[in-house]
Motif scaffolding. Structure first.
Motif, PDB file in Angstrom:
ATOM      1  N   GLY A  41      -0.382 -13.254  -6.365  1.00 19.95           N
ATOM      2  CA  GLY A  41      -1.429 -12.856  -5.415  1.00 19.95           C
ATOM      3  C   GLY A  41      -1.282 -13.568  -4.083  1.00 19.95           C
ATOM      4  O   GLY A  41      -1.396 -12.964  -3.014  1.00 19.95           O
ATOM      5  N   ALA A  42      -1.000 -14.889  -4.145  1.00 20.47           N
ATOM      6  CA  ALA A  42      -0.878 -15.679  -2.907  1.00 20.47           C
ATOM      7  C   ALA A  42       0.281 -15.155  -2.053  1.00 20.47           C
ATOM      8  O   ALA A  42       0.155 -14.998  -0.839  1.00 20.47           O
ATOM      9  CB  ALA A  42      -0.659 -17.154  -3.247  1.00 20.47           C
ATOM     10  N   SER A  43       1.412 -14.854  -2.688  1.00 20.48           N
ATOM     11  CA  SER A  43       2.566 -14.361  -1.922  1.00 20.48           C
ATOM     12  C   SER A  43       2.312 -12.957  -1.373  1.00 20.48           C
ATOM     13  O   SER A  43       2.603 -12.672  -0.210  1.00 20.48           O
ATOM     14  CB  SER A  43       3.830 -14.363  -2.781  1.00 20.48           C
ATOM     15  OG  SER A  43       4.335 -15.674  -2.871  1.00 20.48           O
ATOM     16  N   LEU A  44       1.755 -12.074  -2.206  1.00 18.70           N
ATOM     17  CA  LEU A  44       1.540 -10.694  -1.749  1.00 18.70           C
ATOM     18  C   LEU A  44       0.490 -10.624  -0.644  1.00 18.70           C
ATOM     19  O   LEU A  44       0.580  -9.803   0.264  1.00 18.70           O
ATOM     20  CB  LEU A  44       1.143  -9.789  -2.926  1.00 18.70           C
ATOM     21  CG  LEU A  44       2.178  -9.642  -4.049  1.00 18.70           C
ATOM     22  CD1 LEU A  44       1.730  -8.612  -5.071  1.00 18.70           C
ATOM     23  CD2 LEU A  44       3.568  -9.279  -3.512  1.00 18.70           C
ATOM     24  N   ASN A  45      -0.506 -11.520  -0.720  1.00 19.58           N
ATOM     25  CA  ASN A  45      -1.537 -11.525   0.328  1.00 19.58           C
ATOM     26  C   ASN A  45      -0.974 -11.822   1.710  1.00 19.58           C
ATOM     27  O   ASN A  45      -1.519 -11.376   2.712  1.00 19.58           O
ATOM     28  CB  ASN A  45      -2.636 -12.544  -0.011  1.00 19.58           C
ATOM     29  CG  ASN A  45      -3.784 -11.878  -0.747  1.00 19.58           C
ATOM     30  OD1 ASN A  45      -4.212 -10.774  -0.384  1.00 19.58           O
ATOM     31  ND2 ASN A  45      -4.277 -12.524  -1.785  1.00 19.58           N
ATOM     32  N   THR A  46       0.126 -12.579   1.755  1.00 22.23           N
ATOM     33  CA  THR A  46       0.699 -12.923   3.073  1.00 22.23           C
ATOM     34  C   THR A  46       1.137 -11.656   3.812  1.00 22.23           C
ATOM     35  O   THR A  46       1.156 -11.619   5.035  1.00 22.23           O
ATOM     36  CB  THR A  46       1.929 -13.861   2.940  1.00 22.23           C
ATOM     37  OG1 THR A  46       2.958 -13.184   2.211  1.00 22.23           O
ATOM     38  CG2 THR A  46       1.578 -15.155   2.242  1.00 22.23           C
ATOM     39  N   ILE A  47       1.483 -10.617   3.048  1.00 21.48           N
ATOM     40  CA  ILE A  47       1.986  -9.384   3.677  1.00 21.48           C
ATOM     41  C   ILE A  47       0.889  -8.673   4.448  1.00 21.48           C
ATOM     42  O   ILE A  47       1.109  -8.101   5.517  1.00 21.48           O
ATOM     43  CB  ILE A  47       2.546  -8.412   2.600  1.00 21.48           C
ATOM     44  CG1 ILE A  47       3.670  -9.088   1.801  1.00 21.48           C
ATOM     45  CG2 ILE A  47       3.019  -7.108   3.229  1.00 21.48           C
ATOM     46  CD1 ILE A  47       4.080  -8.314   0.545  1.00 21.48           C
ATOM     47  N   ILE A  48      -0.332  -8.749   3.908  1.00 22.20           N
ATOM     48  CA  ILE A  48      -1.381  -7.909   4.497  1.00 22.20           C
ATOM     49  C   ILE A  48      -2.240  -8.652   5.528  1.00 22.20           C
ATOM     50  O   ILE A  48      -3.065  -8.048   6.192  1.00 22.20           O
ATOM     51  CB  ILE A  48      -2.262  -7.278   3.410  1.00 22.20           C
ATOM     52  CG1 ILE A  48      -2.698  -8.354   2.416  1.00 22.20           C
ATOM     53  CG2 ILE A  48      -1.509  -6.180   2.663  1.00 22.20           C
ATOM     54  CD1 ILE A  48      -4.040  -8.171   1.912  1.00 22.20           C
ATOM     55  N   VAL A  49      -2.037  -9.974   5.659  1.00 24.86           N
ATOM     56  CA  VAL A  49      -2.739 -10.686   6.738  1.00 24.86           C
ATOM     57  C   VAL A  49      -1.891 -10.509   7.993  1.00 24.86           C
ATOM     58  O   VAL A  49      -0.993 -11.291   8.275  1.00 24.86           O
ATOM     59  CB  VAL A  49      -2.911 -12.192   6.407  1.00 24.86           C
ATOM     60  CG1 VAL A  49      -3.689 -12.906   7.495  1.00 24.86           C
ATOM     61  CG2 VAL A  49      -3.624 -12.351   5.074  1.00 24.86           C
ATOM     62  N   THR A  50      -2.162  -9.433   8.739  1.00 25.75           N
ATOM     63  CA  THR A  50      -1.267  -9.108   9.860  1.00 25.75           C
ATOM     64  C   THR A  50      -1.797  -9.614  11.202  1.00 25.75           C
ATOM     65  O   THR A  50      -1.072  -9.687  12.166  1.00 25.75           O
ATOM     66  CB  THR A  50      -1.044  -7.583   9.952  1.00 25.75           C
ATOM     67  OG1 THR A  50      -2.316  -6.943   9.843  1.00 25.75           O
ATOM     68  CG2 THR A  50      -0.138  -7.097   8.830  1.00 25.75           C
ATOM     69  N   GLU A  51      -3.099  -9.960  11.252  1.00 25.11           N
ATOM     70  CA  GLU A  51      -3.628 -10.462  12.537  1.00 25.11           C
ATOM     71  C   GLU A  51      -4.398 -11.760  12.326  1.00 25.11           C
ATOM     72  O   GLU A  51      -5.608 -11.819  12.535  1.00 25.11           O
ATOM     73  CB  GLU A  51      -4.527  -9.396  13.182  1.00 25.11           C
ATOM     74  CG  GLU A  51      -3.715  -8.186  13.636  1.00 25.11           C
ATOM     75  CD  GLU A  51      -4.581  -7.098  14.260  1.00 25.11           C
ATOM     76  OE1 GLU A  51      -5.759  -7.373  14.549  1.00 25.11           O
ATOM     77  OE2 GLU A  51      -4.064  -5.992  14.452  1.00 25.11           O
TER      78      GLU A  51
END
Length: 210
Positions: A41-51
């Motif tokens: 979850g921690a790694s995949l969340n980095t993808i969607i925090v774009t701003e």
């Protein structure tokens, strides 16, 4: 170092920890077929925090980040902790990132596809199979064709499981996200050779502060 340069180096080291965090999960999945849900979850969340307002917003999970800092010390240190396989994956991701940076179409498509996944998250958790499958398809469609494919080693029985393969691609996309950020913050491959000690010291310092 000025305060700004210091801050930049701190953030760049954080992004590098993010790359290794994702790659070590790729390795574990390929060998064992399972993954730790919090780490995934921690790694995949980095993808969607774009701003994000700042880089720390991309890596809010301090436990996982500390594992990343430890991996930096293992990979760049002089001890016997170096993992050749992780190094190979890292070199592959950094090479693909260079190709992505030169592809204006690639970046535009990537951002559009990530927006679609962000909308999905109103209904699903980031580790839900449907979301993982979508992230995996972004990697296959946008990143994978940019250059030589990264050959994943592991247990053939695990690698043949569809969901394991999807998680691996989704994690490679997460590694790519951190690699793009690392480069934007001034990271260069030669630093990993010539500034190893400084990067290791910053990783230790950051680990102690968390």
């Amino acid at each position: 170092m000025s305060h700004n340069a210091d801050r930049n180096f701190y953030e760049r080291t954080m992004a590098f920890a993010g790359i290794l965090q994702a790659l070590t999960q790729v390795q574990y999945l390929a060998r064992h077929g399972s993954s730790d849900v919090d780490a995934l979850g921690a790694s995949l969340n980095t993808i969607i925090v774009t701003e994000p307002d700042n880089v720390s917003d991309i890596y809010p999970n301090k436990t996982e980040l500390n594992k990343g800092y430890q991996l930096i010390q293992n990979q760049l240190g002089d001890g016997s902790q170096k993992d050749v396989e992780i190094t190979r994956y890292l070199v592959g991701i950094l090479a693909l990132e260079r190709k992505l940076a030169r592809s204006s179409d690639g970046l535009a498509i990537l951002s559009e596809r990530i927006n679609q996944v962000q909308r999905q998250l109103h209904h699903f958790a980031i580790t839900d199979e449907q979301v993982v499958t979508n992230l995996a398809s972004i990697y296959s469609d946008v990143i994978s064709n940019l250059g030589p494919k990264i050959q994943i080693s592991g247990n053939p029985t695990c690698l043949q499981q569809a969901m394991v393969a999807e998680k691996i691609r989704a994690l490679l996309l997460a590694a790519m996200r951190s690699a793009v950020l690392w480069r934007q913050l001034g990271g260069k491959r030669r630093h990993l050779v010539f500034a190893r000690k400084a990067i290791i010291d910053m990783a230790k310092q950051s680990q102690q502060q968390n």
